[in-house]
Design an enzyme around this catalytic site. Structure first.
Site, PDB file in Angstrom:
ATOM      1  N   GLU A  44      24.240  -4.894  -2.813  1.00 42.11           N
ATOM      2  CA  GLU A  44      25.526  -4.498  -3.401  1.00 42.11           C
ATOM      3  C   GLU A  44      25.368  -3.253  -4.268  1.00 42.11           C
ATOM      4  O   GLU A  44      26.198  -2.353  -4.250  1.00 42.11           O
ATOM      5  CB  GLU A  44      26.061  -5.662  -4.233  1.00 42.11           C
TER       6      GLU A  44
ATOM      7  N   CYS B  48      34.148  -7.375 -12.875  1.00 40.22           N
ATOM      8  CA  CYS B  48      34.237  -7.557 -11.418  1.00 40.22           C
ATOM      9  C   CYS B  48      35.548  -8.200 -11.001  1.00 40.22           C
ATOM     10  O   CYS B  48      35.854  -8.269  -9.806  1.00 40.22           O
ATOM     11  CB  CYS B  48      33.078  -8.404 -10.908  1.00 40.22           C
TER      12      CYS B  48
ATOM     13  N   HIS C 169      37.604  -2.839  -7.267  1.00 38.31           N
ATOM     14  CA  HIS C 169      36.565  -1.814  -7.364  1.00 38.31           C
ATOM     15  C   HIS C 169      35.830  -1.877  -6.021  1.00 38.31           C
ATOM     16  O   HIS C 169      36.285  -2.599  -5.120  1.00 38.31           O
ATOM     17  CB  HIS C 169      35.628  -2.077  -8.560  1.00 38.31           C
TER      18      HIS C 169
ATOM     19  N   ASP D 214      34.140  -2.120   6.983  1.00 37.71           N
ATOM     20  CA  ASP D 214      34.009  -0.737   6.523  1.00 37.71           C
ATOM     21  C   ASP D 214      35.380  -0.135   6.175  1.00 37.71           C
ATOM     22  O   ASP D 214      36.304  -0.152   6.984  1.00 37.71           O
ATOM     23  CB  ASP D 214      33.335   0.107   7.607  1.00 37.71           C
TER      24      ASP D 214
ATOM     25  N   HIS E 132      36.566  -4.782  -3.306  1.00 36.08           N
ATOM     26  CA  HIS E 132      36.713  -6.239  -3.502  1.00 36.08           C
ATOM     27  C   HIS E 132      37.004  -6.522  -4.973  1.00 36.08           C
ATOM     28  O   HIS E 132      37.037  -5.621  -5.808  1.00 36.08           O
ATOM     29  CB  HIS E 132      35.447  -6.989  -3.044  1.00 36.08           C
TER      30      HIS E 132
END
Lengths: 137, 137, 137, 137, 137, 137
Positions: free
Chosen positions: C126, C33, C39, C79, C14
């Site tokens: 996370e 991020c 990443h 996934d 994401h």
């Protein structure tokens, strides 16, 4: 008001089944967990107690006493035992994690209340993917 | 030459005892692990394979194939089973973690070698405090 | 009334960014991020359901069914995917853990209610240092 | 309304004792935790914050800011320190986990509220078997 | 030949410093680990023993005996203690994890050899990010 | 001679594929790991160094220096990056864990040797079920 938690562990055998159902029906509802030859788990038990801080000790409850109560009332009766066959407080109950958590609550509540604190929750981890929690109601 | 490890898990019942010893002797040697009504564990199995990197895939071994071999040869035979009563490759052996690790090695070695890699070690975790490792000799 | 939790996992890519902001502004707000090349994380998802115990089964809910619902509605869609580009239920939303947890709740709620239990919480881990929880309101 | 949690860690020395009690009395109440030569722990601290999602960022709170607040106000003052001797916000208090959790809450609450969110809980893990939680009341 | 490992734990205080160096020099070399007021850790100790399987018991070594040796010779002397001040087998040694692992090996080797097995390694985890291993040479 | 290990972490995106193969062939060999839109992981990296103890410090190596080398040479280049697109030392290599572990070894070896110790192993955990180890040969 602080919550304090003690972890204890036990290794036990069990199976899920109803005596009045035949093997086929038990297998259909409970799957491999109903294997008549048993299987087992490394259970982790987290007992959480809630209370005011004692100003003299900075404690909600003496964790050594809490640990002793859990061992005496619960884990000594479950560790290296068969939950279905050998645990008096589970007699006549399906040996599911849900029923086990509720029964553990009932074993502990009175003794913990005598220490001047309040049992808040019982968390029982059966595998790294499955756990239950009971809050007494 | 890289080592690659796959973890698989199984939940099983077992007990430690020798049939030719009476209960008292078994209890003396094996303690609560010899409870005739069984107990059980969440076993974690780490299978390590060693080999040259395949230049086309960057792999020692296809982990999907390794996982399938472990499931077919080992964990499908152990998961939700009684190690003493239901596991053919443990017949006639004491159900200790040591013997189980060696037997798992023997179940896996041939199939892994066929994939062009070499089985390096089998690690079997019985509880968070106890584990064994076998390197094939 | 018992709470029961099932863990499922997914590995996904994401990035955090707003299309209407330039790279500099995105970097200022979201830091690394917002890397345009993505990443990723090993996400752990804990779904907690609350209900009365079924007296026949000792279950709140059949965990096998719960696991299947989570896989069908959530983890099979996440996934080895890119949360920003490939996950229909995240379309038009920032791919933060907070938004993801709320969206997962919305995916699961109806199917879990049909089983006669109540979705209680969605916890999404996370990293070992960061996680979010959503209780439906 | 989403809950978001940040974990930070610190390693510290402490002992449990009351200055007005002699060593014998301290040992009787606090056991080996009152060793005059100190002992220590790897503490894990989980700070949970609750709030509405910011529609621009998808965040309850910027975790980088939350982490900085926890480091500035709490862990930089505790890491590699003696809780009894060197931590200003613990002066005059018994160095129990319960008191430490409450004091950490008090250190954090104002700064977190300034960010537009609400401190929800402080969880302090002392060992793998013992932890406390404080919810501000 | 199988390797078997027992984990034991202890919580202790320590500091890194050389008495012949002044505080400035100690701080320069050891950083915050040389804090004169001490800090501490939850240490995890993994003791691995290697040997042939006893055909009667399926054991390399009786883990109960191994655990008792580790407790008697090592963890009872370290738990809730100050490594620098109170641990006889560390007298005159820098209280680094490396030195501690070597000293633990020396405490254990003779007693384990008497059981007919061979001490293979001592692994000492100081934090989740740092650990040492000693293989006896 | 003691082994000492430092853990560092990074979160990255990657995919497994060969540019000269079409999507169908890549999917057949690499499965969902070849998703063209990437996926990602929380990687854990354990770097083990071996050496004699420095009698002045009780250290094999200064862990602060080791951590800085790992961050400078490895994790700062991987964290919140795309392994296939942005990591110079992986250019032209398949982004498998095996190749990544070998490349990390090559990045670290020289700098660690300069500190007077010897790089012993690189362990890279991709998921809780899969990891690789490289020992330099």
């Amino acid at each position: 008001m602080v919550h304090i938690t003690r972890r204890e562990r036990f290794n036990a055998a069990h199976r899920l089944f109803r005596a009045e159902w035949n093997d086929e029906k038990n297998m259909q509802v409970f799957g491999k967990c109903s294997n008549p030859n048993w299987h087992g788990h490394n259970y982790e038990l987290f007992v959480t107690v809630k209370g005011e801080l004692n100003p003299e000790t900075g404690f909600v409850i003496n964790l050594k006493l809490l640990s002793e109560i859990i061992k005496e009332k619960v884990t000594s009766k479950l560790d290296h035992k068969n939950v279905n066959l050998e645990v008096e407080f589970m007699t006549g109950k399906l040996a599911s994690s849900e029923n086990l958590a509720v029964a553990i609550w009932n074993e502990l509540e009175e003794d913990i209340n005598k220490l001047g604190a309040k049992l808040y929750s019982v968390k029982l981890i059966e595998t790294e993917n499955n756990f239950v929690e009971y809050y007494g109601e």
